[in-house]
Scaffold this active site. Structure first.
Site, PDB file in Angstrom:
ATOM      1  N   SER A 141     -10.112  -2.367  -8.811  1.00  0.00           N
ATOM      2  CA  SER A 141     -10.454  -2.266  -7.355  1.00  0.00           C
ATOM      3  C   SER A 141     -11.632  -1.546  -6.995  1.00  0.00           C
ATOM      4  O   SER A 141     -12.087  -0.849  -7.487  1.00  0.00           O
ATOM      5  CB  SER A 141      -9.015  -1.735  -6.421  1.00  0.00           C
ATOM      6  OG  SER A 141      -9.645  -1.496  -5.265  1.00  0.00           O
ATOM      7  N   TYR A 154      -4.332   6.303  -6.168  1.00  0.00           N
ATOM      8  CA  TYR A 154      -4.853   5.017  -6.238  1.00  0.00           C
ATOM      9  C   TYR A 154      -6.335   4.816  -7.002  1.00  0.00           C
ATOM     10  O   TYR A 154      -6.514   4.011  -7.812  1.00  0.00           O
ATOM     11  CB  TYR A 154      -4.579   4.021  -5.135  1.00  0.00           C
ATOM     12  CG  TYR A 154      -4.953   2.559  -5.181  1.00  0.00           C
ATOM     13  CD1 TYR A 154      -3.791   1.628  -5.774  1.00  0.00           C
ATOM     14  CD2 TYR A 154      -6.032   1.976  -4.759  1.00  0.00           C
ATOM     15  CE1 TYR A 154      -4.028   0.483  -6.014  1.00  0.00           C
ATOM     16  CE2 TYR A 154      -6.162   0.569  -4.784  1.00  0.00           C
ATOM     17  CZ  TYR A 154      -5.210  -0.044  -5.497  1.00  0.00           C
ATOM     18  OH  TYR A 154      -5.357  -1.565  -5.654  1.00  0.00           O
TER      19      TYR A 154
HETATM   20  N1  LIG Z   1      -4.540  -6.538  -2.381  1.00  0.00           N
HETATM   21  C1  LIG Z   1      -5.420  -6.028  -2.424  1.00  0.00           C
HETATM   22  O1  LIG Z   1      -6.082  -5.909  -1.293  1.00  0.00           O
HETATM   23  C2  LIG Z   1      -6.127  -5.569  -3.774  1.00  0.00           C
HETATM   24  C3  LIG Z   1      -7.401  -5.214  -3.871  1.00  0.00           C
HETATM   25  C4  LIG Z   1      -7.838  -4.668  -4.958  1.00  0.00           C
HETATM   26  C5  LIG Z   1      -7.120  -4.792  -6.239  1.00  0.00           C
HETATM   27  N2  LIG Z   1      -5.646  -5.011  -5.923  1.00  0.00           N
HETATM   28  C6  LIG Z   1      -4.822  -5.012  -7.241  1.00  0.00           C
HETATM   29  O2  LIG Z   1      -4.457  -6.390  -7.531  1.00  0.00           O
HETATM   30  C7  LIG Z   1      -3.036  -6.280  -8.423  1.00  0.00           C
HETATM   31  C8  LIG Z   1      -2.048  -7.017  -7.449  1.00  0.00           C
HETATM   32  O3  LIG Z   1      -1.814  -6.483  -6.145  1.00  0.00           O
HETATM   33  P1  LIG Z   1      -1.262  -7.072  -5.046  1.00  0.00           P
HETATM   34  O4  LIG Z   1      -2.005  -7.136  -4.016  1.00  0.00           O
HETATM   35  O5  LIG Z   1      -0.891  -8.545  -5.464  1.00  0.00           O
HETATM   36  O6  LIG Z   1       0.159  -6.393  -4.898  1.00  0.00           O
HETATM   37  P2  LIG Z   1       1.697  -6.739  -4.912  1.00  0.00           P
HETATM   38  O7  LIG Z   1       2.594  -5.527  -4.588  1.00  0.00           O
HETATM   39  O8  LIG Z   1       1.997  -8.010  -4.090  1.00  0.00           O
HETATM   40  O9  LIG Z   1       1.967  -7.058  -6.419  1.00  0.00           O
HETATM   41  C9  LIG Z   1       1.970  -6.145  -7.792  1.00  0.00           C
HETATM   42  C10 LIG Z   1       2.742  -6.634  -8.729  1.00  0.00           C
HETATM   43  O10 LIG Z   1       2.725  -5.596  -9.713  1.00  0.00           O
HETATM   44  C11 LIG Z   1       4.054  -5.407 -10.013  1.00  0.00           C
HETATM   45  N3  LIG Z   1       4.390  -4.266 -10.314  1.00  0.00           N
HETATM   46  C12 LIG Z   1       4.203  -3.052  -9.727  1.00  0.00           C
HETATM   47  N4  LIG Z   1       4.793  -1.915 -10.288  1.00  0.00           N
HETATM   48  C13 LIG Z   1       5.162  -2.215 -11.434  1.00  0.00           C
HETATM   49  C14 LIG Z   1       5.744  -1.667 -12.556  1.00  0.00           C
HETATM   50  N5  LIG Z   1       5.917  -0.394 -12.583  1.00  0.00           N
HETATM   51  N6  LIG Z   1       6.049  -2.466 -13.648  1.00  0.00           N
HETATM   52  C15 LIG Z   1       6.066  -3.901 -13.464  1.00  0.00           C
HETATM   53  N7  LIG Z   1       5.347  -4.633 -12.485  1.00  0.00           N
HETATM   54  C16 LIG Z   1       4.939  -3.814 -11.453  1.00  0.00           C
HETATM   55  C17 LIG Z   1       4.814  -5.802  -9.001  1.00  0.00           C
HETATM   56  O11 LIG Z   1       6.419  -6.331  -9.201  1.00  0.00           O
HETATM   57  C18 LIG Z   1       4.181  -7.137  -8.134  1.00  0.00           C
HETATM   58  O12 LIG Z   1       4.394  -8.405  -9.156  1.00  0.00           O
HETATM   59  C19 LIG Z   1      -2.844  -4.690  -8.259  1.00  0.00           C
HETATM   60  O13 LIG Z   1      -3.222  -4.190  -9.492  1.00  0.00           O
HETATM   61  C20 LIG Z   1      -3.589  -4.168  -7.226  1.00  0.00           C
HETATM   62  O14 LIG Z   1      -3.905  -2.696  -7.382  1.00  0.00           O
HETATM   63  C21 LIG Z   1      -5.275  -5.417  -4.975  1.00  0.00           C
HETATM   64  O1  LIG Z   2      -5.988  -2.588  -2.569  1.00  0.00           O
HETATM   65  C1  LIG Z   2      -6.862  -2.300  -2.833  1.00  0.00           C
HETATM   66  O2  LIG Z   2      -7.578  -2.034  -3.787  1.00  0.00           O
HETATM   67  C2  LIG Z   2      -7.876  -1.948  -1.603  1.00  0.00           C
HETATM   68  O3  LIG Z   2      -7.900  -2.849  -0.773  1.00  0.00           O
HETATM   69  C3  LIG Z   2      -9.160  -1.342  -1.614  1.00  0.00           C
HETATM   70  O4  LIG Z   2      -9.759  -2.204  -2.532  1.00  0.00           O
HETATM   71  C4  LIG Z   2      -9.776  -1.245  -0.362  1.00  0.00           C
HETATM   72  O5  LIG Z   2     -10.086  -2.350   0.495  1.00  0.00           O
HETATM   73  C5  LIG Z   2     -11.405  -0.619  -0.754  1.00  0.00           C
HETATM   74  O6  LIG Z   2     -11.495   0.535  -0.933  1.00  0.00           O
HETATM   75  C6  LIG Z   2     -12.249  -1.148   0.553  1.00  0.00           C
HETATM   76  O7  LIG Z   2     -12.997   0.028   1.316  1.00  0.00           O
END
Ligand SMILES: NC(=O)c1ccc[n+]([C@@H]2O[C@H](COP(=O)([O-])OP(=O)(O)OC[C@H]3O[C@@H](n4cnc5c(N)ncnc54)[C@H](O)[C@@H]3O)[C@@H](O)[C@H]2O)c1
Ligand SMILES: O=C(O)[C@H](O)[C@@H](O)[C@H](O)[C@H](O)CO
Length: 237
Positions: A141, A154
């Site tokens: 991220s 995080y």
């Molecule tokens: N949404 C954002 O803004 C964003 C930004 C940057 C990175 N991310 C990353 O993208 C990835 C997906 O996130 P998302 O936004 O789709 O969120 P989300 O909560 O919709 O999805 C997360 C997924 O991970 C699974 N998960 C979580 N903990 C778990 C565990 N202990 N065991 C098994 N499965 C588990 C959940 O079941 C779910 O399917 C994550 O790694 C998140 O950190 C998201």
């Molecule tokens: O779920 C995530 O990983 C978050 O969205 C972060 O990526 C923040 O958006 C970022 O720190 C922007 O300032």
């Protein structure tokens, strides 16, 4: 890129970003194994994937339990007849201040987001090594590039994923395994809505305003702040 007939495992593939990636790959003809914890989501997603004309299967396990990750990945590899691609996507966002977040929660975030990525890659590695090729995509991220308020666990977990990916890349390039790190910014999903970063509307991102406030505070402290490539570096005056 011709991905037709390849097999991919997408952790956390039952919803959010993972599900979106699984569907995109399936449209390219990739057979998909998804993992997660919610059987209902996983079953429904597998049906959607099969509807696109590819093989699809699911496994239920928690990313913080190594033996379960290993067994789940091995079962999916068997179902799909091998693995070519791992999308290491599962993760949790538990946002809160350092002062208020319990140490147990802090540890759980690191265990899921960092150890989970390590366990899954380690479990997939023997399959890729045997094939002499493969791709691992680790989802970090922007939070892992700079940290920020209310995201200490995080951001630390994601920074470690960036570093871990570089080590994997260095160690496994001889096996012809590509390791790619993604550092997305805020995307509307269950995680970002619950974390108060978005309100669910893809047009609305709330968190950058907090973030801008943080930058203004740094500047008020009379520190120089340099913003480059989406990262903030502050230096002592
Ligand atoms: N949404 C954002 O803004 C964003 C930004 C940057 C990175 N991310 C990353 O993208 C990835 C997906 O996130 P998302 O936004 O789709 O969120 P989300 O909560 O919709 O999805 C997360 C997924 O991970 C699974 N998960 C979580 N903990 C778990 C565990 N202990 N065991 C098994 N499965 C588990 C959940 O079941 C779910 O399917 C994550 O790694 C998140 O950190 C998201
Ligand atoms: O779920 C995530 O990983 C978050 O969205 C972060 O990526 C923040 O958006 C970022 O720190 C922007 O300032």
């Amino acid at each position: 890129m011709n991905l037709k007939g390849k097999s991919a495992i997408v952790t956390g593939g039952g919803r959010g970003l993972g599900k979106a990636v699984a569907l995109i790959l399936a449209k390219e003809g990739v057979n998909i194994g998804i993992t997660g914890r919610n059987e209902e989501n996983l079953k429904a997603t597998v049906e959607e994937l099969k509807g696109l004309g590819v093989q699809a299967a699911y496994a239920i396990f928690s990313m913080d339990k190594e033996a379960a990750v290993q067994a789940g990945i091995a079962a999916l590899a068997k179902d799909l007849g091998g693995v070519d691609i791992l999308i290491n996507n599962a993760g949790i966002g538990d946002f809160g201040s350092i002062e208020e977040m319990s140490s147990e929660t802090w540890e759980q975030v690191i265990k899921t987001n960092l150890f989970g990525v390590y366990y899954a890659a380690k479990a997939v590695y023997p399959f890729l090594k045997e094939k002499g090729a493969g791709d691992i995509v680790n989802v970090a991220s922007t939070a892992g590039l700079k940290g920020g308020p209310n995201m200490s666990a995080y951001a630390a977990s994601k920074a470690a994923v960036v570093s871990l990916s570089q080590s994997m890349m260095a160690e496994w390039r001889k096996q012809n395994i590509r390791v790619i790190t993604l550092t997305p910014s805020t995307i509307a999903s269950d995680m970002s809505i619950q974390g108060g970063l978005t309100d669910g509307n893809p047009e609305t991102v709330l968190q950058p305003e907090d973030f801008a406030e943080w930058v203004r505070d740094i500047l008020k402290m009379n520190r120089r702040a340099l913003i480059a490539n989406g990262s903030i570096f502050s230096t002592n005056p």
